[in-house]
Motif scaffolding. Sequence first.
Motif, PDB file in Angstrom:
ATOM      1  N   UNK A  32     -52.509 -14.658 -88.112  1.00 34.32           N
ATOM      2  CA  UNK A  32     -50.853 -14.589 -88.774  1.00 34.32           C
ATOM      3  C   UNK A  32     -51.180 -13.585 -90.126  1.00 34.32           C
ATOM      4  N   UNK A  33     -52.224 -13.720 -90.706  1.00 31.27           N
ATOM      5  CA  UNK A  33     -52.687 -12.868 -91.751  1.00 31.27           C
ATOM      6  C   UNK A  33     -52.893 -11.540 -91.461  1.00 31.27           C
ATOM      7  N   UNK A  34     -53.145 -11.125 -90.192  1.00 32.15           N
ATOM      8  CA  UNK A  34     -53.438  -9.897 -89.884  1.00 32.15           C
ATOM      9  C   UNK A  34     -55.097  -9.574 -89.679  1.00 32.15           C
ATOM     10  N   UNK A  35     -55.757 -10.597 -89.717  1.00 33.68           N
ATOM     11  CA  UNK A  35     -57.247 -10.513 -89.753  1.00 33.68           C
ATOM     12  C   UNK A  35     -57.897 -10.503 -88.310  1.00 33.68           C
ATOM     13  N   UNK A  72     -66.919  -3.477 -91.278  1.00 30.58           N
ATOM     14  CA  UNK A  72     -67.640  -4.875 -91.744  1.00 30.58           C
ATOM     15  C   UNK A  72     -67.529  -5.917 -90.648  1.00 30.58           C
ATOM     16  N   UNK A  73     -68.396  -6.698 -90.531  1.00 30.08           N
ATOM     17  CA  UNK A  73     -68.111  -7.927 -89.665  1.00 30.08           C
ATOM     18  C   UNK A  73     -68.287  -9.365 -90.455  1.00 30.08           C
ATOM     19  N   UNK A  74     -67.556 -10.389 -90.188  1.00 34.23           N
ATOM     20  CA  UNK A  74     -67.717 -11.697 -90.948  1.00 34.23           C
ATOM     21  C   UNK A  74     -67.808 -12.888 -89.866  1.00 34.23           C
ATOM     22  N   UNK A  75     -68.671 -13.562 -90.507  1.00 38.24           N
ATOM     23  CA  UNK A  75     -69.005 -14.972 -89.743  1.00 38.24           C
ATOM     24  C   UNK A  75     -68.606 -15.968 -90.597  1.00 38.24           C
ATOM     25  N   UNK A  76     -67.925 -16.984 -89.798  1.00 36.59           N
ATOM     26  CA  UNK A  76     -67.436 -18.056 -90.488  1.00 36.59           C
ATOM     27  C   UNK A  76     -67.932 -19.415 -90.126  1.00 36.59           C
ATOM     28  N   UNK A  77     -68.699 -20.297 -90.739  1.00 38.32           N
ATOM     29  CA  UNK A  77     -69.442 -21.450 -90.269  1.00 38.32           C
ATOM     30  C   UNK A  77     -68.368 -22.652 -90.741  1.00 38.32           C
ATOM     31  N   UNK A  78     -67.637 -23.062 -89.908  1.00 40.97           N
ATOM     32  CA  UNK A  78     -66.529 -24.176 -90.348  1.00 40.97           C
ATOM     33  C   UNK A  78     -67.186 -25.341 -90.448  1.00 40.97           C
ATOM     34  N   UNK A  80     -73.676 -11.793 -84.821  1.00 37.68           N
ATOM     35  CA  UNK A  80     -73.312 -11.488 -83.615  1.00 37.68           C
ATOM     36  C   UNK A  80     -72.096 -10.760 -83.463  1.00 37.68           C
ATOM     37  N   UNK A  81     -71.379 -10.997 -84.443  1.00 34.76           N
ATOM     38  CA  UNK A  81     -70.076 -10.032 -84.406  1.00 34.76           C
ATOM     39  C   UNK A  81     -70.508  -8.443 -84.346  1.00 34.76           C
ATOM     40  N   UNK A  82     -71.470  -8.336 -85.488  1.00 34.71           N
ATOM     41  CA  UNK A  82     -71.875  -6.761 -85.474  1.00 34.71           C
ATOM     42  C   UNK A  82     -72.552  -6.221 -84.277  1.00 34.71           C
ATOM     43  N   UNK A 123     -59.607 -10.520-100.291  1.00 30.79           N
ATOM     44  CA  UNK A 123     -60.139 -10.193-101.768  1.00 30.79           C
ATOM     45  C   UNK A 123     -61.580  -9.307-101.438  1.00 30.79           C
ATOM     46  N   UNK A 124     -62.218  -9.332-100.778  1.00 37.33           N
ATOM     47  CA  UNK A 124     -63.445  -8.558-100.524  1.00 37.33           C
ATOM     48  C   UNK A 124     -63.438  -7.184-100.583  1.00 37.33           C
ATOM     49  N   UNK A 125     -61.872  -6.741 -99.895  1.00 35.09           N
ATOM     50  CA  UNK A 125     -61.685  -5.491-100.054  1.00 35.09           C
ATOM     51  C   UNK A 125     -62.198  -4.375 -99.191  1.00 35.09           C
ATOM     52  N   UNK A 126     -62.689  -4.755 -97.967  1.00 34.90           N
ATOM     53  CA  UNK A 126     -63.346  -3.930 -96.860  1.00 34.90           C
ATOM     54  C   UNK A 126     -62.433  -4.220 -95.885  1.00 34.90           C
ATOM     55  N   UNK A 127     -62.606  -3.246 -94.624  1.00 40.98           N
ATOM     56  CA  UNK A 127     -62.088  -3.282 -93.449  1.00 40.98           C
ATOM     57  C   UNK A 127     -62.890  -4.124 -92.586  1.00 40.98           C
ATOM     58  N   UNK A 128     -62.273  -5.114 -91.927  1.00 38.30           N
ATOM     59  CA  UNK A 128     -63.293  -5.781 -91.059  1.00 38.30           C
ATOM     60  C   UNK A 128     -62.966  -5.520 -89.455  1.00 38.30           C
ATOM     61  N   UNK A 129     -64.127  -5.139 -88.832  1.00 40.08           N
ATOM     62  CA  UNK A 129     -63.824  -4.742 -87.413  1.00 40.08           C
ATOM     63  C   UNK A 129     -63.793  -6.290 -86.664  1.00 40.08           C
ATOM     64  N   UNK A 130     -64.276  -7.060 -86.889  1.00 40.24           N
ATOM     65  CA  UNK A 130     -64.316  -8.594 -86.162  1.00 40.24           C
ATOM     66  C   UNK A 130     -64.779  -9.705 -87.290  1.00 40.24           C
TER      67      UNK A 130
END
Length: 189
Positions: free
Chosen positions: A69-72, A3-9, A104-106, A44-51
Amino acid sequence: MKHYAGLDVSVKETAICVVGDDGQVCSEMKIASHPEELSLALSSIGVHFERIGLEAGPLSQWLFEGLARAGLPVICIETRHAKAFLKAQVNKTDRNDARGIAQMMRVNLYRPVHVKTRESQQRRALLRARKLLQEKAIAVENDIRGLLRNFGLKVGIVGRGKFEARALELIAELPELEKVISVLLAARR
C-alpha cells in the motif's frame, strides 16, 4: 543503482538489510514489526528499491499489505526455500537472515508465494471461527452424553433441537447431576 532489501520478521522487531547491485551492504537496522514503521524506515533510506523480500509467516500478510500500500515492491517468499538458502550461514541471527534475504532478492533466487487479499483473509477467519465453535459444541454434547452414561442414562438418537429437552428429562430425578449438566447445556446453547 538498484537496491534490494531483506526483512527478517519477528513478533516485536524486524531486522532490515539493504544491499546494492554489487552486493555490498548499504544499510542495516531493526524496526518495530509494524507496516507503517517499516515503510517509513525503508523510504527514509532514500534509494530506489528493485525488490524487498520477507519470508512467509504469521505477520507476513499484514506487513505485505502495508508495504505494498505504501508503494514498495515487496515480495513474500517461500519459507522452506529461504531456510535452505539461509542454512549455509555460519551464524544464524536476525541480522544475518535479513542479509541473506536481501542477497536472495539481489540475485533473483527466491520463490514467491501468493498473499491472500484482506477480504479472503476475513472470510477465512470467519470460517475458522465457525468451525471452532461447531467442534466445541459437538465436544460439549458428547461430554454430556458421556457424563449421563456414567449414571446409566442414555440420550439416544435425537436431533439438535431436542437434545437439551432429552437431557433435562433424564436428569429430572437427579438434582445433584442437574447442577453440572445445566451449566454444560448453557455452554452448548
